[in-house]
Design an enzyme around this catalytic site. Structure first.
Site, PDB file in Angstrom:
ATOM      1  N   GLY A  10     -28.005 -24.006 -29.703  1.00 33.87           N
ATOM      2  CA  GLY A  10     -28.328 -23.069 -28.637  1.00 33.87           C
ATOM      3  C   GLY A  10     -27.541 -21.775 -28.786  1.00 33.87           C
ATOM      4  O   GLY A  10     -26.412 -21.774 -29.269  1.00 33.87           O
ATOM      5  N   ASP A 128     -20.844 -26.042 -23.429  1.00 35.47           N
ATOM      6  CA  ASP A 128     -20.458 -27.270 -22.728  1.00 35.47           C
ATOM      7  C   ASP A 128     -18.975 -27.601 -22.885  1.00 35.47           C
ATOM      8  O   ASP A 128     -18.462 -28.468 -22.180  1.00 35.47           O
ATOM      9  CB  ASP A 128     -21.280 -28.454 -23.233  1.00 35.47           C
ATOM     10  CG  ASP A 128     -22.721 -28.415 -22.756  1.00 35.47           C
ATOM     11  OD1 ASP A 128     -23.002 -27.658 -21.808  1.00 35.47           O
ATOM     12  OD2 ASP A 128     -23.557 -29.135 -23.331  1.00 35.47           O
ATOM     13  N   ARG A 163     -29.311 -24.842   5.323  1.00 36.21           N
ATOM     14  CA  ARG A 163     -29.975 -25.807   4.458  1.00 36.21           C
ATOM     15  C   ARG A 163     -29.035 -26.199   3.320  1.00 36.21           C
ATOM     16  O   ARG A 163     -28.066 -25.508   3.032  1.00 36.21           O
ATOM     17  CB  ARG A 163     -31.271 -25.235   3.883  1.00 36.21           C
ATOM     18  CG  ARG A 163     -31.099 -23.995   3.032  1.00 36.21           C
ATOM     19  CD  ARG A 163     -32.371 -23.667   2.222  1.00 36.21           C
ATOM     20  NE  ARG A 163     -33.509 -23.384   3.037  1.00 36.21           N
ATOM     21  CZ  ARG A 163     -34.234 -22.261   2.987  1.00 36.21           C
ATOM     22  NH1 ARG A 163     -33.874 -21.279   2.154  1.00 36.21           N
ATOM     23  NH2 ARG A 163     -35.288 -22.111   3.743  1.00 36.21           N
ATOM     24  N   MET A 170     -25.779 -26.624 -16.724  1.00 36.25           N
ATOM     25  CA  MET A 170     -25.856 -27.343 -17.987  1.00 36.25           C
ATOM     26  C   MET A 170     -24.691 -28.319 -18.131  1.00 36.25           C
ATOM     27  O   MET A 170     -23.644 -28.162 -17.508  1.00 36.25           O
ATOM     28  CB  MET A 170     -25.901 -26.371 -19.159  1.00 36.25           C
ATOM     29  CG  MET A 170     -27.233 -25.653 -19.291  1.00 36.25           C
ATOM     30  SD  MET A 170     -27.328 -24.604 -20.762  1.00 36.25           S
ATOM     31  CE  MET A 170     -29.068 -24.170 -20.725  1.00 36.25           C
ATOM     32  N   ARG A 172     -24.900 -31.938 -20.730  1.00 38.43           N
ATOM     33  CA  ARG A 172     -25.639 -33.152 -21.073  1.00 38.43           C
ATOM     34  C   ARG A 172     -24.761 -34.396 -20.929  1.00 38.43           C
ATOM     35  O   ARG A 172     -25.119 -35.355 -20.251  1.00 38.43           O
ATOM     36  CB  ARG A 172     -26.170 -33.046 -22.502  1.00 38.43           C
ATOM     37  CG  ARG A 172     -26.831 -34.313 -23.030  1.00 38.43           C
ATOM     38  CD  ARG A 172     -27.310 -34.109 -24.457  1.00 38.43           C
ATOM     39  NE  ARG A 172     -28.372 -33.116 -24.508  1.00 38.43           N
ATOM     40  CZ  ARG A 172     -29.659 -33.409 -24.316  1.00 38.43           C
ATOM     41  NH1 ARG A 172     -30.035 -34.651 -24.071  1.00 38.43           N
ATOM     42  NH2 ARG A 172     -30.572 -32.464 -24.386  1.00 38.43           N
ATOM     43  N   ARG A 275     -26.438 -19.094 -20.691  1.00 42.45           N
ATOM     44  CA  ARG A 275     -26.208 -18.752 -22.096  1.00 42.45           C
ATOM     45  C   ARG A 275     -26.306 -17.253 -22.372  1.00 42.45           C
ATOM     46  O   ARG A 275     -25.838 -16.779 -23.403  1.00 42.45           O
ATOM     47  CB  ARG A 275     -27.257 -19.426 -22.988  1.00 42.45           C
ATOM     48  CG  ARG A 275     -27.204 -20.926 -23.053  1.00 42.45           C
ATOM     49  CD  ARG A 275     -28.144 -21.401 -24.153  1.00 42.45           C
ATOM     50  NE  ARG A 275     -28.210 -22.831 -24.261  1.00 42.45           N
ATOM     51  CZ  ARG A 275     -27.308 -23.580 -24.894  1.00 42.45           C
ATOM     52  NH1 ARG A 275     -26.270 -23.010 -25.441  1.00 42.45           N
ATOM     53  NH2 ARG A 275     -27.455 -24.876 -24.958  1.00 42.45           N
TER      54      ARG A 275
END
Length: 342
Positions: A10, A128, A163, A170, A172, A275
């Protein structure tokens, strides 16, 4: 010495700073010649390259993305992929290859070096921040800053409409972005992949927040999973490295909160916004230093190694060690944030 450079995986703020550091020092101090391979591992697979000299890297320091392009091409899964890379590197008279990427890109580099003798030096890149051999990866600081700004903005609209707002970021396998941005942005709940979450507990925190007349903000990493379920998948498809495409845990969670509490809930998925754009000052600093030290590793013939940040020092570690395991959030760090939940 003729050096090839590629950026894989990425895109990430700071990639251009690495390229600039490599080329400036390599040309000025060592009289190296540089070429850039286009679109990650696709470049050496197909022999697609462009020349890199000092004029080519002027003005790219503050630019996001990568002037070389990127992709998730996996040469290990291509017919005759290794042979094609070796043939093209020989044809292009490449003496060393600097690979800038994350777990997958560097994993390929480690295999090419260890099993096929291709002279690679690695530079860690992932927003990440989940590579175990380095304290930080560039791109992470920028992503956290973008996510924190979004959370800051969402507080006012959440309170205006009373609300729940769920912010999906991101992450994972590692919840570093969620933890850092959630804590910095004053989130009321932070959910990370390392700790499965109890939906009922999340709903209890939401209800507690409303009883105090405040609207809750929930930050959830894309890989976070409920105790009694699995990761929420986009469509079940896989990328070239075999990773499923994650997306939707934020929307799923908002639906569960509405159903269980009766409170209105909305989702904001930051996605690729994290990103994009110009890198932060820290990421420019770190990426530049990585580039300078990577070209020193090439000069020293220290192949099969990756540059890494330890404290404020740049050190070298084996690429294979850097990709052997992921760096995940320590439970103690996650516990620290728990005082603000609810």
């Amino acid at each position: 010495m003729r050096v090839g450079v590629l950026t894989g995986g990425g895109d990430c703020p700071g990639l251009n700073a690495v390229i600039r550091g490599l080329v400036r020092k390599g040309v000025q101090e060592y009289a190296y010649e540089f070429v850039g391979y286009r679109d990650g591992w696709r470049g050496p697979l197909e022999g697609d390259l462009i020349p890199l000299d000092i004029p080519a890297v002027r003005g790219i320091l503050p630019r996001g993305g990568t002037i070389l392009g990127s992709s998730r091409t996996n040469p290990l899964g291509q017919p005759d992929g290794i042979r094609r890379i070796k043939d093209n590197l020989a044809k292009d008279e490449i003496d060393a290859l600097v690979t800038i990427g994350g777990e997958d890109t560097l994993g390929v580099a480690a295999k090419l070096y260890e099993e096929y003798g291709i002279k690679c030096v690695g530079v860690p890149k992932t927003i990440d921040n989940d590579l175990s051999a380095t304290d930080y990866t560039f791109g992470f600081d920028t992503a956290v800053g973008i996510a924190t700004e979004a959370i800051d903005r969402l507080h006012t609209t959440a309170e205006s409409h009373m609300r729940v707002l769920v912010v999906e970021v991101m992450g994972r396998h590692a919840g570093w972005i969620a933890l850092h941005s959630g804590l910095a942005g004053g989130a009321n709940v932070i959910l990370i992949p390392e700790q499965r979450f109890d939906v009922e507990q999340v709903c209890a925190w939401v209800s507690s927040r409303f009883r105090a007349s405040y609207a809750p903000i929930i930050v959830v990493a894309e890989g976070a999973m409920p105790q009694d379920g699995d990761a929420v998948l986009k469509d079940g498809s896989l990328d070239s490295f075999g990773h499923v495409r994650l997306s939707g845990v934020g929307e799923w969670l908002a639906g569960e909160i509405e159903r269980r509490t009766g409170k209105e809930a909305r989702t904001t998925v930051l996605g690729h916004v994290q990103r994009g754009g110009t890198p932060s000052a820290f990421d420019r600093w770190l990426a530049t230093r990585f580039g300078l030290h990577a070209v020193d590793a090439v000069r020293d013939g220290d192949f099969g190694m990756m540059v890494a940040l330890r404290g404020t020092d740049i050190v070298r570690v084996p690429i294979a060690e850097a990709t052997a395991r992921l760096k995940t959030v320590d439970p103690a760090l996650y516990e620290e944030a728990g005082v603000f939940f609810g």
